[in-house]
Structures are given as structure tokens and as C-alpha cells.
Design an enzyme around this catalytic site. Structure first.
Site, short mmCIF file in Angstrom:
data_model
loop_
_atom_site.label_atom_id
_atom_site.label_comp_id
_atom_site.label_asym_id
_atom_site.label_seq_id
_atom_site.Cartn_x
_atom_site.Cartn_y
_atom_site.Cartn_z
N ILE A 17 23.55 -7.02 -13.50
CA ILE A 17 25.20 -6.22 -13.00
C ILE A 17 24.27 -5.63 -11.61
O ILE A 17 25.03 -4.94 -10.83
CB ILE A 17 25.65 -4.93 -13.44
CG1 ILE A 17 27.23 -5.09 -13.13
CG2 ILE A 17 25.20 -3.90 -13.96
CD1 ILE A 17 28.15 -6.47 -12.67
N GLY A 18 22.97 -5.45 -12.22
CA GLY A 18 22.17 -4.75 -11.08
C GLY A 18 21.38 -3.70 -11.94
O GLY A 18 21.29 -2.57 -10.68
N LYS A 19 21.64 -3.18 -13.39
CA LYS A 19 21.27 -2.20 -13.78
C LYS A 19 19.61 -1.26 -13.49
O LYS A 19 19.24 -0.15 -13.30
CB LYS A 19 21.14 -2.05 -15.71
CG LYS A 19 22.75 -1.67 -15.77
CD LYS A 19 23.11 -2.37 -17.63
CE LYS A 19 21.38 -3.05 -17.96
NZ LYS A 19 21.70 -4.33 -17.94
N THR A 20 18.89 -2.17 -13.28
CA THR A 20 17.62 -2.45 -13.25
C THR A 20 17.16 -1.62 -11.54
O THR A 20 16.33 -0.77 -11.66
CB THR A 20 16.33 -3.14 -13.38
OG1 THR A 20 16.62 -3.78 -14.73
CG2 THR A 20 14.79 -3.24 -13.05
N LYS A 36 13.40 1.47 -21.10
CA LYS A 36 14.35 0.73 -21.23
C LYS A 36 13.87 -0.37 -22.73
O LYS A 36 12.54 -0.61 -23.15
CB LYS A 36 14.09 -0.67 -20.77
CG LYS A 36 14.81 -2.02 -20.74
CD LYS A 36 16.17 -2.77 -19.94
CE LYS A 36 16.33 -3.86 -20.88
NZ LYS A 36 17.10 -4.85 -19.68
N SER A 40 15.22 -8.19 -23.31
CA SER A 40 14.63 -9.81 -24.07
C SER A 40 14.88 -10.37 -22.64
O SER A 40 15.00 -9.74 -21.74
CB SER A 40 16.97 -10.45 -24.31
OG SER A 40 17.48 -9.54 -25.83
N GLU A 103 17.71 2.43 -19.68
CA GLU A 103 17.86 1.14 -19.16
C GLU A 103 18.87 0.95 -20.37
O GLU A 103 17.47 0.80 -20.82
CB GLU A 103 17.73 0.22 -18.16
CG GLU A 103 18.53 -0.35 -17.91
CD GLU A 103 17.68 -1.66 -16.60
OE1 GLU A 103 18.00 -2.83 -16.85
OE2 GLU A 103 16.41 -0.97 -16.73
N GLY A 106 22.19 -5.08 -21.45
CA GLY A 106 23.49 -5.76 -21.46
C GLY A 106 24.43 -4.60 -21.17
O GLY A 106 24.13 -3.60 -21.21
#
Length: 216
Positions: A17-20, A36, A40, A103, A106
Site C-alpha cells: 500500500i506504500g507504507k514504507t 519496523k 517478512s 511501520e 501488513g
């Protein structure tokens, strides 16, 4: 919220979704520390390395992962494939004076182990959430369901960051039905680096929107 928080959590409505990028955006803008705790899919690299490279972070500007797994699957299953159990007791955040941008791995309802969902960990951290969502088709259902789950557990939401091409209706509909605000709408960047993110931060006036979380 009326006081400075030592933690802000970046969580998404879905995977990829672009969290990073959003986490980098807030680490850069708020001069925070990136963390973070669960990663995974390490064969494709880690999000910590991505953020460090994008922002050229010094070692004191990020924290190491507590868990890293090779398989690019849900954390609970990735852990099981390596005969590991993710323990909530090992996810306590450090007590630092600086702001930590966390962060997640998922979305909200992703299991961390067979008894513990990601949203349970969010509740345990007790920090406000910035929810990352897509701009286009499907985002209303995913985002409103996520907001409903957070509200049901009395978890504070600072607002939504939208990722993707502009949409004429979705932002105002999410604010209306989600009883929240759109903090920022990020475009698909041709190039991402600290300078680009800093320019976007100023353009969207995030200092004003999040001044309660900025130390002067």
C-alpha cells in the site's frame, strides 16, 4: 490529541500500500527514528534498508528489527516456517526521548502469531495511527473497515495518507464516513529521495497539521 507522542504508527489497509514511502515521509518530516519491528520477505531486501537508503539515515536514526523472516508471507506463517514464535513481550518499544515512527508488517488484522493480531499489538503500543490507503477503486471499503476496527478498540487515529493518482470523490467520502481527516495525498513519484519528500512535506503543510507532534 493534546500532547506530544513519543510514537506514531504507520499501518496500511492492505499489503503493498506504500507504507514504507509514507514512513520515510514522516521520518523525514518529523525528524523521527524509524523502526519496523517485524520484517517478512528478506530475500528481496528489508524496508529498514530502503528507508535508510532513501533518507541517508545515520545509525542513530533507525532501530533494528526484532524479527526478520525470509518468506514474503504473513508474519505468523513466515515465523512458523522458521520454527519461531513472535512474542508480544519482545515487541515493546524502546523508551526514547525522540519520536519513533513505527511501520507495521501488513494490515490491521494480520496475525503475528496464532493468538495475537497486529491490531492487538497496536493497542498494546498505545500510540496514534496514521492509516495508509490507496486512492482508487476498493479503498472505501478497505479503509472504512479498518477505521471501524480501530474505533472499536479505542485506538486513536491521526488521519489517513492516500497513495496514488488523485480521485475526485474518495477523499471527501472517507472523511465523511470515516469521521477522520486526510493528512496528505501522495502522488506516484518518478523518483523518491529525501529532497523530494521534504518538498512534498512542505507543499502539503504537514508541519501545521501535525504541530502537536513536533518539538520546536
Amino acid at each position: 490529541m493534546s500532547s506530544f507522542s513519543k510514537k506514531i504508527i504507520i499501518c496500511g489497509t492492505d499489503t503493498d500500500i506504500g507504507k514504507t514511502i509514507v514512513s520515510s515521509f514522516f521520518v523525514q518530516g518529523l525528524k523521527g527514528i524509524y523502526w519496523k519491528p517485524i520484517q517478512s520477505g528478506t530475500e528481496e531486501g528489508t524496508d529498514t534498508k530502503t528507508v535508510c537508503n532513501l533518507l541517508n539515515l545515520e545509525p542513530n536514526r533507525y532501530l533494528p528489527e526484532r524479527y526478520k523472516f525470509k518468506a514474503p508471507v504473513s508474519p505468523h506463517w513466515a515465523a512458523e516456517q522458521e520454527s519461531v514464535v513472535i512474542e508480544a513481550s519482545n515487541l515493546k518499544s524502546p523508551d526514547l526521548d525522540e519520536l519513533i515512527i513505527i511501520e507495521t508488517a501488513g494490515g490491521l488484522m494480520v496475525p503475528l502469531n496464532r493468538d495475537w493480531l497486529q491490531i492487538d499489538q497496536l493497542k498494546a503500543w498505545g500510540a496514534p495511527i496514521i492509516l495508509v490507503a490507496r486512492t482508487g477503486l476498493g479503498t472505501l471499503n478497505h479503509t472504512l473497515l479498518s477505521l471501524e476496527a480501530l474505533k472499536h478498540r479505542n485506538i486513536d487515529v491521526l488521519g489517513i495518507v492516500l497513495n496514488g493518482p488523485p480521485h475526485k470523490d474518495n477523499p471527501k467520502t472517507l472523511e465523511q464516513f470515516g469521521d477522520t481527516k486526510i493528512l496528505a495525498s501522495l502522488p506516484i513519484f518518478d523518483e523518491v529521495n529525501a529532497k523530494v519528500l521534504s518538498q512534498e512535506w512542505n507543499k502539503q503543510q504537514l508541519d501545521q497539521k501535525l504541530k502537536k507532534y513536533i518539538r520546536n
